[in-house]
Design a protein around this motif. Sequence first.
Motif, PDB file in Angstrom:
ATOM      1  N   ALA A  84      -1.820 105.429 -13.463  1.00 12.55           N
ATOM      2  CA  ALA A  84      -2.420 106.286 -12.443  1.00 12.55           C
ATOM      3  C   ALA A  84      -3.879 106.069 -12.433  1.00 12.55           C
ATOM      4  N   THR A  85      -4.447 105.956 -11.569  1.00  7.71           N
ATOM      5  CA  THR A  85      -6.150 105.788 -11.397  1.00  7.71           C
ATOM      6  C   THR A  85      -6.713 106.786 -10.790  1.00  7.71           C
ATOM      7  N   THR A  86      -7.585 107.416 -11.083  1.00  7.72           N
ATOM      8  CA  THR A  86      -8.346 108.453 -10.323  1.00  7.72           C
ATOM      9  C   THR A  86      -9.920 107.964 -10.075  1.00  7.72           C
ATOM     10  N   THR A  87      -9.970 107.853  -8.783  1.00  9.66           N
ATOM     11  CA  THR A  87     -11.430 107.550  -8.578  1.00  9.66           C
ATOM     12  C   THR A  87     -12.378 108.606  -8.765  1.00  9.66           C
ATOM     13  N   LYS A  88     -13.561 108.120  -9.527  1.00  7.13           N
ATOM     14  CA  LYS A  88     -14.663 109.020  -9.831  1.00  7.13           C
ATOM     15  C   LYS A  88     -15.688 109.051  -8.970  1.00  7.13           C
ATOM     16  N   ALA A  89     -15.214 109.787  -7.859  1.00  4.70           N
ATOM     17  CA  ALA A  89     -16.248 109.966  -6.744  1.00  4.70           C
ATOM     18  C   ALA A  89     -17.256 110.762  -6.936  1.00  4.70           C
ATOM     19  N   CYS A  90     -18.256 110.755  -6.049  1.00  2.00           N
ATOM     20  CA  CYS A  90     -19.504 111.673  -6.083  1.00  2.00           C
ATOM     21  C   CYS A  90     -19.256 113.100  -6.013  1.00  2.00           C
ATOM     22  N   ALA A  91     -18.168 113.415  -5.244  1.00  5.07           N
ATOM     23  CA  ALA A  91     -17.937 114.712  -5.034  1.00  5.07           C
ATOM     24  C   ALA A  91     -17.832 115.537  -6.432  1.00  5.07           C
ATOM     25  N   THR A  92     -17.260 114.794  -7.448  1.00  6.10           N
ATOM     26  CA  THR A  92     -17.162 115.471  -8.570  1.00  6.10           C
ATOM     27  C   THR A  92     -18.048 114.936  -9.662  1.00  6.10           C
ATOM     28  N   CYS A  93     -18.907 114.422  -9.420  1.00  4.79           N
ATOM     29  CA  CYS A  93     -19.873 114.073 -10.323  1.00  4.79           C
ATOM     30  C   CYS A  93     -20.976 115.180 -10.687  1.00  4.79           C
ATOM     31  N   SER A  94     -21.486 115.116 -11.981  1.00  7.77           N
ATOM     32  CA  SER A  94     -22.475 116.077 -12.099  1.00  7.77           C
ATOM     33  C   SER A  94     -23.652 115.958 -11.603  1.00  7.77           C
ATOM     34  N   HIS A  95     -23.932 114.673 -11.164  1.00  9.97           N
ATOM     35  CA  HIS A  95     -25.530 114.243 -10.420  1.00  9.97           C
ATOM     36  C   HIS A  95     -25.500 114.288  -8.919  1.00  9.97           C
ATOM     37  N   PHE A  96     -24.357 114.950  -8.490  1.00  6.28           N
ATOM     38  CA  PHE A  96     -24.120 115.003  -6.839  1.00  6.28           C
ATOM     39  C   PHE A  96     -24.487 116.414  -6.326  1.00  6.28           C
ATOM     40  N   LYS A  97     -25.385 116.416  -5.580  1.00  7.05           N
ATOM     41  CA  LYS A  97     -25.745 117.716  -4.952  1.00  7.05           C
ATOM     42  C   LYS A  97     -25.081 117.756  -3.479  1.00  7.05           C
ATOM     43  N   THR A  98     -24.174 118.751  -3.165  1.00 10.29           N
ATOM     44  CA  THR A  98     -23.487 118.640  -1.850  1.00 10.29           C
ATOM     45  C   THR A  98     -24.513 119.294  -0.869  1.00 10.29           C
ATOM     46  N   THR A  99     -24.607 118.447   0.304  1.00 11.26           N
ATOM     47  CA  THR A  99     -25.476 118.992   1.373  1.00 11.26           C
ATOM     48  C   THR A  99     -24.591 119.411   2.637  1.00 11.26           C
ATOM     49  N   ASP A 100     -23.655 118.909   2.810  1.00 12.54           N
ATOM     50  CA  ASP A 100     -22.548 119.190   3.960  1.00 12.54           C
ATOM     51  C   ASP A 100     -21.055 118.845   3.314  1.00 12.54           C
ATOM     52  N   ALA A 101     -20.288 119.025   4.362  1.00 12.99           N
ATOM     53  CA  ALA A 101     -18.834 118.764   4.015  1.00 12.99           C
ATOM     54  C   ALA A 101     -18.567 117.359   3.723  1.00 12.99           C
ATOM     55  N   THR A 102     -19.334 116.375   3.958  1.00 18.49           N
ATOM     56  CA  THR A 102     -18.974 115.076   3.620  1.00 18.49           C
ATOM     57  C   THR A 102     -20.107 114.153   2.875  1.00 18.49           C
ATOM     58  N   GLU A 103     -21.291 114.992   2.785  1.00  9.62           N
ATOM     59  CA  GLU A 103     -22.184 114.130   2.034  1.00  9.62           C
ATOM     60  C   GLU A 103     -23.055 115.006   1.140  1.00  9.62           C
ATOM     61  N   GLY A 104     -24.010 114.147   0.605  1.00 16.00           N
ATOM     62  CA  GLY A 104     -24.741 114.816  -0.606  1.00 16.00           C
ATOM     63  C   GLY A 104     -26.048 113.973  -1.120  1.00 16.00           C
ATOM     64  N   GLU A 105     -26.663 114.541  -1.921  1.00 15.19           N
ATOM     65  CA  GLU A 105     -27.598 113.771  -2.582  1.00 15.19           C
ATOM     66  C   GLU A 105     -27.138 113.092  -4.087  1.00 15.19           C
ATOM     67  N   CYS A 106     -27.607 112.140  -4.607  1.00 14.50           N
ATOM     68  CA  CYS A 106     -27.318 111.570  -5.875  1.00 14.50           C
ATOM     69  C   CYS A 106     -28.666 111.946  -6.509  1.00 14.50           C
ATOM     70  N   ARG A 107     -28.421 112.482  -7.647  1.00 17.78           N
ATOM     71  CA  ARG A 107     -29.696 113.077  -8.430  1.00 17.78           C
ATOM     72  C   ARG A 107     -29.754 112.350  -9.752  1.00 17.78           C
ATOM     73  N   ARG A 108     -29.024 111.172  -9.972  1.00 20.65           N
ATOM     74  CA  ARG A 108     -29.148 110.714 -11.207  1.00 20.65           C
ATOM     75  C   ARG A 108     -30.317 110.495 -11.602  1.00 20.65           C
ATOM     76  N   ARG A 109     -31.308 109.680 -10.741  1.00 22.27           N
ATOM     77  CA  ARG A 109     -32.401 109.239 -11.038  1.00 22.27           C
ATOM     78  C   ARG A 109     -33.748 110.065 -10.376  1.00 22.27           C
TER      79      ARG A 109
END
Length: 65
Positions: free
Chosen positions: A6-31
């Motif tokens: 079983a593989t699980t995609t580690k998508a942006c939606a569940t990343c601690s660096h991701f800030k959601t801006t709407d239902a399908t997009e967000g900002e990457c705040r890693r850097r």
Amino acid sequence: METTTATTTKACATCSHFKTTDATEGECRRRAPQTIAFNVDDDVKFESRFPTTKASDWCGEYEQA
């Protein structure tokens, strides 16, 4: 004998660096935000923004939220 992996995609939606801006997009705040230069009339303006990503995107720097 059959092995199933079983593989699980580690998508942006569940990343601690991701800030959601709407239902399908967000900002990457890693850097830090990136500076963007653009022309407005005869002036050059500067703005800093975090990269926009889709919630389903992924990268190699994922950290579980």
